[in-house]
Write a protein that holds these residues in place. Structure first.
Motif, PDB file in Angstrom:
ATOM      1  N   ALA B  91       0.834  -1.214   0.000  1.00 13.25           N
ATOM      2  CA  ALA B  91       0.000   0.000   0.000  1.00 13.25           C
ATOM      3  C   ALA B  91       0.863   1.256   0.000  1.00 13.25           C
ATOM      4  O   ALA B  91       0.552   2.238  -0.677  1.00 13.25           O
ATOM      5  CB  ALA B  91      -0.930   0.000   1.209  1.00 13.25           C
ATOM      6  N   MET B  92       1.974   1.193   0.734  1.00 12.63           N
ATOM      7  CA  MET B  92       2.876   2.348   0.769  1.00 12.63           C
ATOM      8  C   MET B  92       3.462   2.613  -0.618  1.00 12.63           C
ATOM      9  O   MET B  92       3.583   3.759  -1.046  1.00 12.63           O
ATOM     10  CB  MET B  92       4.030   2.102   1.760  1.00 12.63           C
ATOM     11  N   ALA B 108      -5.971  10.034  -3.485  1.00 11.47           N
ATOM     12  CA  ALA B 108      -5.903   8.635  -3.917  1.00 11.47           C
ATOM     13  C   ALA B 108      -4.915   7.860  -3.046  1.00 11.47           C
ATOM     14  O   ALA B 108      -5.151   6.700  -2.694  1.00 11.47           O
ATOM     15  CB  ALA B 108      -5.498   8.562  -5.377  1.00 11.47           C
ATOM     16  N   ALA B 109      -3.819   8.526  -2.683  1.00  5.88           N
ATOM     17  CA  ALA B 109      -2.819   7.877  -1.825  1.00  5.88           C
ATOM     18  C   ALA B 109      -3.414   7.559  -0.458  1.00  5.88           C
ATOM     19  O   ALA B 109      -3.231   6.469   0.093  1.00  5.88           O
ATOM     20  CB  ALA B 109      -1.600   8.774  -1.682  1.00  5.88           C
ATOM     21  N   LEU B 110      -4.168   8.530   0.074  1.00  2.26           N
ATOM     22  CA  LEU B 110      -4.791   8.338   1.381  1.00  2.26           C
ATOM     23  C   LEU B 110      -5.811   7.194   1.340  1.00  2.26           C
ATOM     24  O   LEU B 110      -5.866   6.355   2.240  1.00  2.26           O
ATOM     25  CB  LEU B 110      -5.468   9.648   1.826  1.00  2.26           C
ATOM     26  N   THR B 111      -6.599   7.168   0.283  1.00  2.00           N
ATOM     27  CA  THR B 111      -7.589   6.102   0.123  1.00  2.00           C
ATOM     28  C   THR B 111      -6.896   4.739   0.113  1.00  2.00           C
ATOM     29  O   THR B 111      -7.354   3.780   0.725  1.00  2.00           O
ATOM     30  CB  THR B 111      -8.383   6.301  -1.196  1.00  2.00           C
ATOM     31  N   GLN B 112      -5.787   4.686  -0.596  1.00  2.00           N
ATOM     32  CA  GLN B 112      -5.016   3.447  -0.705  1.00  2.00           C
ATOM     33  C   GLN B 112      -4.606   2.944   0.685  1.00  2.00           C
ATOM     34  O   GLN B 112      -4.821   1.778   1.032  1.00  2.00           O
ATOM     35  CB  GLN B 112      -3.746   3.741  -1.528  1.00  2.00           C
ATOM     36  N   MET B 116      -6.188  -0.191   3.054  1.00  2.00           N
ATOM     37  CA  MET B 116      -5.296  -1.250   3.528  1.00  2.00           C
ATOM     38  C   MET B 116      -5.467  -1.446   5.038  1.00  2.00           C
ATOM     39  O   MET B 116      -5.610  -2.577   5.516  1.00  2.00           O
ATOM     40  CB  MET B 116      -3.853  -0.863   3.179  1.00  2.00           C
ATOM     41  N   VAL B 117      -5.500  -0.342   5.774  1.00  2.00           N
ATOM     42  CA  VAL B 117      -5.635  -0.433   7.242  1.00  2.00           C
ATOM     43  C   VAL B 117      -6.967  -1.091   7.591  1.00  2.00           C
ATOM     44  O   VAL B 117      -7.042  -1.992   8.436  1.00  2.00           O
ATOM     45  CB  VAL B 117      -5.543   0.983   7.878  1.00  2.00           C
ATOM     46  N   LEU B 118      -8.000  -0.657   6.911  1.00  2.00           N
ATOM     47  CA  LEU B 118      -9.331  -1.207   7.179  1.00  2.00           C
ATOM     48  C   LEU B 118      -9.368  -2.711   6.915  1.00  2.00           C
ATOM     49  O   LEU B 118      -9.885  -3.489   7.720  1.00  2.00           O
ATOM     50  CB  LEU B 118     -10.365  -0.481   6.306  1.00  2.00           C
ATOM     51  N   ASN B 119      -8.797  -3.107   5.792  1.00  2.00           N
ATOM     52  CA  ASN B 119      -8.773  -4.534   5.447  1.00  2.00           C
ATOM     53  C   ASN B 119      -8.027  -5.337   6.507  1.00  2.00           C
ATOM     54  O   ASN B 119      -8.490  -6.393   6.940  1.00  2.00           O
ATOM     55  CB  ASN B 119      -8.110  -4.755   4.089  1.00  2.00           C
ATOM     56  N   LEU B 120      -6.895  -4.813   6.936  1.00  2.00           N
ATOM     57  CA  LEU B 120      -6.105  -5.540   7.937  1.00  2.00           C
ATOM     58  C   LEU B 120      -6.873  -5.682   9.253  1.00  2.00           C
ATOM     59  O   LEU B 120      -6.897  -6.754   9.853  1.00  2.00           O
ATOM     60  CB  LEU B 120      -4.774  -4.821   8.184  1.00  2.00           C
TER      61      LEU B 120
END
Lengths: 188, 422
Positions: B91-92, B108-112, B116-120
């Motif tokens: 994600a980074m 878009a970077a923030l969404t990415q 990722m954090v949400l999924n984890l």
């Protein structure tokens, strides 16, 4: 001309601001003129009526007194005025009181509608025949039902009858007994 | 041998199907050549209801599993760490690409990264199976607590409700329903504030109970003004109009100073900044409230669903399955549909009359409704109906609606004193 509802000092701006804000809605529901909400009660009613109004919360909780019946002492007395003043006092104490004519009540009963009012006041409940009053059997039965139901639910009713004896003849002895034992009475 | 293959070796050696189920969904933890082996194991279980032996795995996949020294759970933890590291790095990298010339920019970077954090976080919480044979501790503790009459859950401040429900608990979605403008916000604020203040006042409670209040309709200032009025008992109208008397202002300032010393925070969130359930979830993960209140939950957005009915329905499920299940009880306010106001006199308002979605009634463990018609009496008191209790209970209680004293508590005894304004 705009009237200041607080001018008579009966209402308190801190307590009644939301009531005054929607006053038209509340007086329409109560069936009275606006002025009765800010008019002091004492000049318009007897001591018995005044005491009944003051103690309405106690009557509702204790359940011993189911209502008040006013009878005629003077031909000049106006039950509509008495009851308007009482209704106004209830409204400014945040009690849903509604002043309704007998015909309005009968109309709602005929439609099967429930009368939503903590205190129901009927200023022409019974007029003797010589004053043009008359009541049909089904109406008498429906009204008796209504009063019993209201009493059971802890709701108060205020009635005006020109004369209790005649009312007993028209409505029947059970009805008459109910009023004489469960209601306070006052002559006006 | 790789961590994933070690895990498969350990689980097949143990031949414990219950372990397999208690791990929850873990497909995403396998990488590279592990994926094929794990797919075979999963399919085998689905088809035959048992774990395959190591020899069978070798025959079909060509992978010889080694003997492992540790239990499967050990390797599973290692797999989780590996997965997190890979996801974060990936994600980074993607986020960095978005920030490069030609990329889609910082949003878009923030969404990415957020995704990722949400999924984890979501993957980390996925335990959906329990074995009844291990239920002794949980059930006996629960019984003992209730048998002593202790309120295990968080209080909302209405004794009738608190006793009936036993307090609100993790996994509870409590819905407050009413027509627009009937005062749901005040009820939400009262219940959020009261539980928080009672925990603060409890000498046994050394850390307090944080609350999180998300408003989808009001800004932070409006919500804090209301909460401050509840706390100081200074009339909201005087606060709003900046017309407090000298005494009121003194009381107000003193009350606000007292708030500064409270043990636990009371977070107020402007919902326009946290529009979706996922947004609230992420915030709650960081702020760690004991209970989350969402005023105007029907206004919450959804990342993909545009249809209002489906959106509200989806969000009700998400509030229940994500925030209530993983963070703490959620209290949300919703609206009654027009059908509620069209009811004939005497006809009861039911769960079917909640606007937009059946899912609200279904996902909620408790539903409260306020739907009395506006009368002079509702200026001072309101009837709150329990339309659905956790165990099917229904009932009602009368709540004060007193803006002079900022009192929204339950009416415990009907007043009998003489009328004041005659």
């Amino acid at each position: 001309m705009t009237v200041d509802p607080y001018e008579t000092k009966v209402l308190d701006r801190d307590v009644h601001d939301r009531l005054v804000l929607n006053l038209d809605t509340f007086v329409a529901d109560a069936g009275i003129e606006r002025r009765w909400v800010w008019t002091a009660l004492a000049p318009y009613v007897s001591d018995v009526e005044l005491d009944y109004v003051k103690k309405i919360r106690r009557h509702r909780v204790e359940g011993k007194v189911k209502g008040l019946v006013l009878t005629r002492k003077s031909a000049e007395a106006d039950p509509f005025e008495h009851m308007s003043a009482m209704t106004g006092a209830f409204v400014r104490n945040f009690i849903r009181a509604r002043l309704m004519t007998l015909q309005q009540v009968l109309g709602l009963l005929k439609e099967g509608e429930r009368i939503e009012a903590t205190v129901l006041l009927i200023p022409n409940f019974f007029h003797s025949k010589d004053e043009g009053g008359s009541i049909l059997q089904w109406q008498a039965t429906s009204l008796y039902d209504l009063l019993l139901q209201r009493a059971a639910e802890g709701r108060q009713t205020v009635l005006y009858a020109t004369e209790l004896g005649e009312m007993g003849t028209a409505y029947g002895s059970a009805f008459s007994r109910f009023i004489s034992t469960q209601y306070l009475s006052a002559e006006i | 041998m790789s961590i994933g293959k070690n895990f498969i070796a350990a689980i097949t050696a143990a031949q414990s199907l219950s372990d397999f189920f208690t791990f929850g969904p873990i497909d995403h933890l396998f990488k590279g050549s592990e994926v094929e082996v794990w797919s075979f194991v999963s399919e085998f279980i689905k088809k035959y209801g048992e774990l395959p032996k190591a020899g069978t795995i070798q025959t079909h996949t060509g992978v010889a599993l080694a003997t492992t020294a540790e239990p499967a759970a050990y390797y599973l933890d290692l797999m989780r760490v590996r997965h997190q590291e890979l996801c974060i790095k990936f994600a980074m990298k993607k986020a960095q690409d978005q920030l490069q010339p030609g990329g889609e920019g910082s949003e878009a970077a923030l969404t990415q990264i957020t995704q990722m954090v949400l999924n984890l976080l979501t993957q980390g919480q996925a335990h959906q199976v329990a074995d009844l044979r291990s239920a002794y501790k949980l059930l006996i503790q629960h019984y003992a607590a209730h048998n002593h009459g202790d309120l295990q859950g968080l209080k909302l401040g209405w004794p009738y409700f608190d006793e009936m429900s036993g307090g609100i608990r993790k996994s509870d979605l409590v819905s407050m329903v009413g027509r627009p403008g009937i005062g749901k916000t005040w009820q939400m604020l009262y219940s959020a504030y009261t539980g928080w203040a009672e925990a603060e006042a409890d000498p046994q409670n050394l850390v307090g109970e944080p609350r999180m209040f998300v408003s989808m309709e009001m800004d932070i200032l409006s919500i804090q003004q209301r909460l401050a009025s509840l706390h100081t008992k200074v009339k909201m109208t005087a606060v709003k109009k900046s017309s407090m008397s000298t005494v009121e202002l003194k009381t107000y300032k003193k009350g606000l100073k007292v708030l500064e010393g409270f043990k636990a925070p009371f977070w107020v969130i402007d919902g326009s900044m946290t529009a979706t359930v996922d947004d609230v979830y992420l915030l709650a993960k960081q702020l760690k409230p004991k209970a989350v209140f969402i005023d105007g939950a029907y206004l919450m957005k959804h990342p993909t669903e545009r249809d209002r009915y489906k959106r509200v329905s989806e969000n009700a499920d998400l509030l229940h399955n994500r925030i209530a299940a993983e963070i703490g009880p959620v209290v949300a306010s919703w609206q009654f549909a027009r059908t509620a106001s069209k009811k004939k006199k005497g006809e009861e308002v039911t769960l079917d009359d909640i606007a937009y979605a059946d899912a609200i009634g279904q996902a909620s463990s408790i539903v409260m409704g306020i739907f009395e018609e506006e009368t002079v009496e509702t200026l001072k008191q309101r009837r709150v109906k329990i339309l659905k209790g956790r165990n099917g209970e229904t009932g009602e209680f009368l709540a004060n609606w007193n803006f002079d004293k900022m009192d929204f508590s339950q009416v415990l005894a009907q007043a009998v004193e003489d009328l004041s304004f005659v």
